[in-house]
Scaffold this motif. Structure first.
Motif, PDB file in Angstrom:
ATOM      1  N   VAL A  93      14.543   4.480  56.644  1.00 35.33           N
ATOM      2  CA  VAL A  93      15.174   5.771  56.359  1.00 35.33           C
ATOM      3  C   VAL A  93      15.861   5.726  54.997  1.00 35.33           C
ATOM      4  CG1 VAL A  93      17.053   7.323  57.067  1.00 35.33           C
ATOM      5  CG2 VAL A  93      15.433   6.475  58.768  1.00 35.33           C
ATOM      6  N   TRP A  94      16.538   4.636  54.687  1.00 34.53           N
ATOM      7  CA  TRP A  94      17.227   4.522  53.402  1.00 34.53           C
ATOM      8  C   TRP A  94      16.233   4.627  52.252  1.00 34.53           C
ATOM      9  CZ3 TRP A  94      21.622   5.375  51.318  1.00 34.53           C
ATOM     10  CH2 TRP A  94      21.929   4.878  50.062  1.00 34.53           C
ATOM     11  N   GLU A  95      15.097   3.971  52.389  1.00 40.27           N
ATOM     12  CA  GLU A  95      14.122   3.942  51.303  1.00 40.27           C
ATOM     13  C   GLU A  95      13.207   5.160  51.256  1.00 40.27           C
ATOM     14  OE1 GLU A  95      12.130   0.174  51.053  1.00 40.27           O
ATOM     15  OE2 GLU A  95      14.017  -0.914  51.222  1.00 40.27           O
ATOM     16  N   ASN A  96      12.923   5.750  52.431  1.00 35.44           N
ATOM     17  CA  ASN A  96      11.932   6.831  52.486  1.00 35.44           C
ATOM     18  C   ASN A  96      12.473   8.168  52.964  1.00 35.44           C
ATOM     19  OD1 ASN A  96       9.734   5.031  51.778  1.00 35.44           O
ATOM     20  ND2 ASN A  96      10.051   4.159  53.803  1.00 35.44           N
ATOM     21  N   GLY A  97      13.714   8.214  53.388  1.00 33.43           N
ATOM     22  CA  GLY A  97      14.265   9.454  53.932  1.00 33.43           C
ATOM     23  C   GLY A  97      13.948   9.594  55.411  1.00 33.43           C
ATOM     24  N   VAL A  98      14.400  10.690  55.962  1.00 36.28           N
ATOM     25  CA  VAL A  98      14.184  10.948  57.380  1.00 36.28           C
ATOM     26  C   VAL A  98      12.748  11.414  57.571  1.00 36.28           C
ATOM     27  CG1 VAL A  98      14.967  12.293  59.354  1.00 36.28           C
ATOM     28  CG2 VAL A  98      16.600  11.593  57.618  1.00 36.28           C
ATOM     29  N   PRO A  99      12.032  10.830  58.533  1.00 35.01           N
ATOM     30  CA  PRO A  99      10.652  11.264  58.776  1.00 35.01           C
ATOM     31  C   PRO A  99      10.582  12.755  59.089  1.00 35.01           C
ATOM     32  CG  PRO A  99      11.138   9.240  59.969  1.00 35.01           C
ATOM     33  CD  PRO A  99      12.432   9.736  59.395  1.00 35.01           C
ATOM     34  N   LYS A 100       9.530  13.396  58.602  1.00 27.25           N
ATOM     35  CA  LYS A 100       9.351  14.836  58.764  1.00 27.25           C
ATOM     36  C   LYS A 100       9.384  15.250  60.234  1.00 27.25           C
ATOM     37  CE  LYS A 100       6.308  18.628  57.491  1.00 27.25           C
ATOM     38  NZ  LYS A 100       5.062  19.005  56.840  1.00 27.25           N
TER      39      LYS A 100
END
Length: 151
Positions: A93-100
């Motif tokens: 989550v830190w690297e890619n954000g919250v999954p869609k």
């Protein structure tokens, strides 16, 4: 296989931002139970409460240091992922954000949530609910019949 030190497994999540490191608190049993109850509809937990549980003092430290709100938001989501699914999920989550898919599910939940707290709801039945009563007509008197002239 040797066991890793306990602190490595469940130690606090450390958020790097703008050259500093912000340590998120380890969630207490009481707060963990509150979050679990809220996730299963048993307790209301405001976003402010959730933010305090997950970020603790780190939120104010980041605000004081001018960390952008988007970074603080990402830290919150990473902290939630760390609590729910572990360190690897938090790193994702830190690297890619919250999954869609997660965002879509949350949006669905939030749009279905009632806007009036249950304690503030009216106990008056809505019109047309079938529980209203019609006023009764006054009965005609059983006294003397009136004369055809009305006197």
């Amino acid at each position: 296989m040797a066991l890793r030190p306990y602190e490595e497994i469940v130690g606090p999540l450390v958020i790097p931002a703008r050259g500093k490191h912000y340590t998120l608190p380890i969630i207490s049993l009481q707060d963990g139970l509150r979050m679990h109850a809220a996730a299963h509809g048993g307790e209301d937990l405001s976003l402010a409460d959730l933010t305090t549980i997950i970020l603790g003092d780190a939120r104010q430290q980041m605000l004081d240091d001018g960390v952008p709100l988007a970074v603080i938001d990402r830290a919150l989501w990473a902290g939630i992922a760390d609590y729910q699914q572990g360190r690897e999920a938090a790193e994702q989550v830190w690297e890619n954000g919250v999954p869609k898919a997660v965002l879509e599910e949350l949006t669905k939940i939030l749009t279905q949530a009632p806007t009036t707290p249950p304690a503030a709801e009216s106990t008056t039945p809505p019109p047309g609910s079938g529980t209203t009563t019609k006023p009764k007509r006054a009965r005609a008197s059983r006294g003397k019949a009136s004369s055809p002239t009305g006197s």
